[in-house]
Scaffold this motif. Structure first.
Motif, PDB file in Angstrom:
ATOM      1  N   UNK A   8       0.850  -1.202   0.000  1.00 15.79           N
ATOM      2  CA  UNK A   8       0.000   0.000   0.000  1.00 15.79           C
ATOM      3  C   UNK A   8       0.883   1.249   0.000  1.00 15.79           C
ATOM      4  N   UNK A   9       1.944   1.218   0.783  1.00  9.94           N
ATOM      5  CA  UNK A   9       2.876   2.357   0.832  1.00  9.94           C
ATOM      6  C   UNK A   9       3.543   2.533  -0.524  1.00  9.94           C
ATOM      7  N   UNK A  10       3.970   1.429  -1.151  1.00  7.53           N
ATOM      8  CA  UNK A  10       4.580   1.498  -2.489  1.00  7.53           C
ATOM      9  C   UNK A  10       3.597   2.055  -3.512  1.00  7.53           C
ATOM     10  N   UNK A  11       2.358   1.566  -3.456  1.00  5.03           N
ATOM     11  CA  UNK A  11       1.326   2.045  -4.390  1.00  5.03           C
ATOM     12  C   UNK A  11       1.091   3.540  -4.164  1.00  5.03           C
ATOM     13  N   UNK A  12       1.058   3.946  -2.902  1.00  5.69           N
ATOM     14  CA  UNK A  12       0.850   5.358  -2.569  1.00  5.69           C
ATOM     15  C   UNK A  12       2.011   6.215  -3.096  1.00  5.69           C
ATOM     16  N   UNK A  13       3.253   5.708  -2.939  1.00  5.41           N
ATOM     17  CA  UNK A  13       4.419   6.436  -3.463  1.00  5.41           C
ATOM     18  C   UNK A  13       4.358   6.531  -4.982  1.00  5.41           C
ATOM     19  N   UNK A  19       1.291  11.488  -9.894  1.00  5.72           N
ATOM     20  CA  UNK A  19       0.615  12.785  -9.762  1.00  5.72           C
ATOM     21  C   UNK A  19       1.608  13.928  -9.983  1.00  5.72           C
ATOM     22  N   UNK A  20       2.805  13.782  -9.402  1.00  2.00           N
ATOM     23  CA  UNK A  20       3.836  14.801  -9.547  1.00  2.00           C
ATOM     24  C   UNK A  20       4.249  14.941 -11.017  1.00  2.00           C
ATOM     25  N   UNK A  24       3.778  18.226 -13.467  1.00  2.00           N
ATOM     26  CA  UNK A  24       4.900  18.803 -14.211  1.00  2.00           C
ATOM     27  C   UNK A  24       4.577  18.863 -15.700  1.00  2.00           C
ATOM     28  N   UNK A  25       3.981  17.796 -16.213  1.00  2.00           N
ATOM     29  CA  UNK A  25       3.604  17.752 -17.626  1.00  2.00           C
ATOM     30  C   UNK A  25       2.543  18.812 -17.936  1.00  2.00           C
TER      31      UNK A  25
END
Length: 104
Positions: A8-13, A19-20, A24-25
């Motif tokens: 879950x933490x990996x998916x969140x990262x 999103x980041x 930027x795009x």
């Protein structure tokens, strides 16, 4: 349980990185769009200026041609008046002279 939490933490990262990257795009594309709009505005301003100059030049040229035509017409009319005067000058002088003599 730790595995699930870590996933879950990996998916969140990953979601946060995604999103980041998307933000930027979006910012990059927005800058490109603004530059494109500026270029289009500049082009349209230059085209408008060019068309104004062309229209003004055409209008000035038309006015000059009309002025020449009017001048030629007035010169013709003046020539006709001068011709009539020259043809009748002696008669006019005689009539004025006779009026002067008869009035005395």
């Amino acid at each position: 349980m730790d595995f699930v939490i870590n996933k879950i933490i990996d998916i969140d990262k990953d979601a946060e990185n995604y999103r980041k990257n998307i933000m930027e795009l979006i910012d990059e594309k927005q800058m490109e769009l603004e530059e494109s709009i500026k270029a289009m505005n500049k082009d349209s301003d230059e085209e408008l200026k060019s068309k104004k100059i062309s229209i003004l030049s055409s209008s000035i040229s038309d006015a000059e041609n009309k002025a020449k035509d009017i001048k030629i017409e007035k010169e013709k009319q003046l020539s006709v008046v001068k011709e009539i005067y020259e043809n009748n000058k002696v008669k006019i002088i005689d009539e004025i002279f006779n009026e002067i003599i008869h009035s005395l």
